[in-house]
Design an enzyme around this catalytic site. Structure first.
Site, mmCIF file in Angstrom:
data_model
loop_
_atom_site.group_PDB
_atom_site.id
_atom_site.type_symbol
_atom_site.label_atom_id
_atom_site.label_comp_id
_atom_site.label_asym_id
_atom_site.label_seq_id
_atom_site.Cartn_x
_atom_site.Cartn_y
_atom_site.Cartn_z
ATOM 1 N N SER A 130 -7.166 -9.391 0.880
ATOM 2 C CA SER A 130 -7.978 -8.465 0.067
ATOM 3 C C SER A 130 -7.965 -8.826 -1.399
ATOM 4 C CB SER A 130 -7.420 -7.053 0.000
ATOM 5 O OG SER A 130 -7.137 -6.410 1.058
ATOM 6 N N HIS B 212 -14.065 -6.936 2.485
ATOM 7 C CA HIS B 212 -13.628 -8.039 3.351
ATOM 8 C C HIS B 212 -14.871 -8.736 3.886
ATOM 9 C CE1 HIS B 212 -9.301 -6.834 4.099
ATOM 10 N NE2 HIS B 212 -9.783 -5.778 3.480
ATOM 11 N N HIS C 150 -8.156 -6.673 11.260
ATOM 12 C CA HIS C 150 -6.948 -5.850 11.238
ATOM 13 C C HIS C 150 -6.816 -5.024 12.520
ATOM 14 C CE1 HIS C 150 -8.020 -6.571 7.010
ATOM 15 N NE2 HIS C 150 -6.725 -6.578 6.789
ATOM 16 N N TYR D 146 -5.854 -2.013 12.730
ATOM 17 C CA TYR D 146 -6.322 -0.620 12.562
ATOM 18 C C TYR D 146 -7.830 -0.473 12.781
ATOM 19 C CZ TYR D 146 -7.397 -2.279 7.815
ATOM 20 O OH TYR D 146 -7.864 -3.000 6.762
ATOM 21 N N GLU D 147 -8.542 -1.589 12.843
ATOM 22 C CA GLU D 147 -9.983 -1.493 13.094
ATOM 23 C C GLU D 147 -10.264 -1.147 14.555
ATOM 24 O OE1 GLU D 147 -12.319 -4.630 10.846
ATOM 25 O OE2 GLU D 147 -10.249 -5.194 10.431
ATOM 26 N N ALA E 225 -2.648 -8.575 0.448
ATOM 27 C CA ALA E 225 -2.284 -7.594 -0.563
ATOM 28 C C ALA E 225 -1.240 -6.707 0.095
ATOM 29 C CB ALA E 225 -3.501 -6.775 -0.945
ATOM 30 N N MET F 76 -0.546 -4.334 6.219
ATOM 31 C CA MET F 76 -1.148 -4.022 7.528
ATOM 32 C C MET F 76 -1.732 -5.259 8.216
ATOM 33 S SD MET F 76 -3.217 -0.646 6.272
ATOM 34 C CE MET F 76 -2.507 0.488 5.070
ATOM 35 N N SER F 77 -1.227 -6.435 7.851
ATOM 36 C CA SER F 77 -1.763 -7.661 8.489
ATOM 37 C C SER F 77 -0.602 -8.635 8.724
ATOM 38 C CB SER F 77 -2.831 -8.285 7.587
ATOM 39 O OG SER F 77 -2.290 -8.635 6.331
ATOM 40 N N ASN G 11 0.593 -2.591 -5.640
ATOM 41 C CA ASN G 11 0.959 -1.222 -6.011
ATOM 42 C C ASN G 11 2.385 -0.946 -5.542
ATOM 43 O OD1 ASN G 11 -0.645 -1.357 -3.260
ATOM 44 N ND2 ASN G 11 0.822 0.318 -3.071
ATOM 45 N N HIS H 8 -7.642 2.422 -1.921
ATOM 46 C CA HIS H 8 -8.075 1.053 -1.602
ATOM 47 C C HIS H 8 -8.704 0.362 -2.816
ATOM 48 C CE1 HIS H 8 -9.312 -2.253 0.905
ATOM 49 N NE2 HIS H 8 -10.608 -2.025 0.747
HETATM 50 N N1 HPA Z 1 0.849 -0.113 2.007
HETATM 51 C C1 HPA Z 1 0.311 -0.802 3.026
HETATM 52 N N2 HPA Z 1 -0.567 -1.784 2.846
HETATM 53 C C2 HPA Z 1 -0.916 -2.082 1.602
HETATM 54 C C3 HPA Z 1 -0.391 -1.420 0.495
HETATM 55 C C4 HPA Z 1 0.543 -0.363 0.711
HETATM 56 O O1 HPA Z 1 1.065 0.281 -0.219
HETATM 57 N N3 HPA Z 1 -0.949 -1.986 -0.609
HETATM 58 C C5 HPA Z 1 -1.761 -2.963 -0.168
HETATM 59 N N4 HPA Z 1 -1.764 -3.042 1.171
#
Ligand code: HPA
Length: 281
Positions: free
Chosen positions: A30, A61, A83, A85-86, A113, A211-212, A235, A247
């Site tokens: 990302s 994406h 991903h 989650y999709e 990310a 998440m990947s 973050n 996001h």
């Molecule tokens: N959590 C999960 N996935 C992420 C985060 C997060 O804080 N930041 C970027 N991808």
């Protein structure tokens, strides 16, 4: 159709479009997808034009394979990944990594990310993945094993190749973007973690959460690729600061780091090209 047949169908549909056999596969995470703009792309194949290929609908994406030479090395890039989650099965999620192995890629460089869990690290920094925790997600290797790909019970004691890690650490030093090093934990998402989940991940020894990546690394190791992973810490994990997560902010930080991240990747690929070309000389 079983996963092996799906993969063969995918491969047959792109074989004639591939300008070369890639040595390296690079997955752009990302906010990092713009790296491709700087490359002399020799071929682009949209995921949606590959029958049976899982396509991503996440804003920001893109979904395509790009073929380009970087420092004389033939590279296939994924601009956009799939991903869990999709709604895809884990098997579908890792189909692209297996497909890139089938194309000939021996090295897989994963970027993403991720949320920063280690209070000694900062958003905006890069973290080299030393190891991961993938036990919160289903295994991509669940189901009948395909012996041509790898073992039923593959060893996972060195998922992230030590030599590649050293190269990336050096690349970070040389480009003025020293890399942190730590453990990545993959959660299924798509919701960001609660503060309690962030505390759990920290207790488990994770330094970054995303998440990947971990599932992709497992499938790639199973099939025998050398793997390296770098997280762009976008973050702090939820509850570590007052700011709620969203996001758009994650993508914004990803974009801010892109320039420096690109330099690290370029430098690392140049070093890898030294040893790959050396090995085959
Ligand atoms: N959590 C999960 N996935 C992420 C985060 C997060 O804080 N930041 C970027 N991808």
């Amino acid at each position: 159709m079983d996963v092996k047949s799906t993969l063969e169908t995918c491969y047959r549909s792109i074989e004639s479009k591939m300008p070369f056999q890639p040595k390296i596969a690079l997955v752009l995470g990302s906010g990092l997808g713009d790296y491709a703009q700087r490359l002399k792309v020799e071929q682009s194949i949209d995921y949606r034009d590959i029958p049976g290929f899982p396509t991503s609908g996440v804003p920001g994406h893109k979904g395509r394979f790009l073929f380009a030479h970087i420092h004389n090395l033939p590279v296939v890039l994924m601009q956009g990944r799939v991903h869990y989650y999709e709604g895809y099965s884990m098997e579908q999620v890792v189909l692209p990594q297996r497909l890139m192995a089938m194309m000939g890629a021996e090295i897989l460089l994963l970027t993403n990310a991720a949320g920063c869990l280690n209070p000694a690290f900062q958003p905006g920094e890069l973290m080299l993945i030393r190891d991961h925790i993938a036990t919160m997600i289903p295994s991509p290797l669940r189901g009948p094993n395909v012996p041509e790909w790898g073992e039923r019970f593959p060893d996972m004691s060195d998922v992230y190749d030590a030599r590649l890690r050293k190269i990336f650490l050096q690349a970070g030093e040389e480009t003025g973007m020293p890399l942190r090093e730590g453990v990545y934990i993959q959660l299924p998402g798509p919701q960001y973690e609660t503060p309690a989940e962030v505390r759990m991940c920290r207790l488990l020894g994770a330094d970054a959460v995303g998440m990947s990546t971990a599932c992709e690394a497992v499938a790639a190791r199973h099939i025998g690729m050398l793997v390296c992973g770098v997280s762009c810490l976008t973050n702090f994990g939820s509850g570590m600061t007052e700011v709620p997560l969203n996001h758009a902010e994650v993508q914004k930080m990803g974009r801010q780091v892109t320039g420096r991240f690109e330099k690290v990747i370029e430098n690392a690929i140049e070093k890898i090209s030294g040893f790959v070309i050396g090995e085959h000389a």
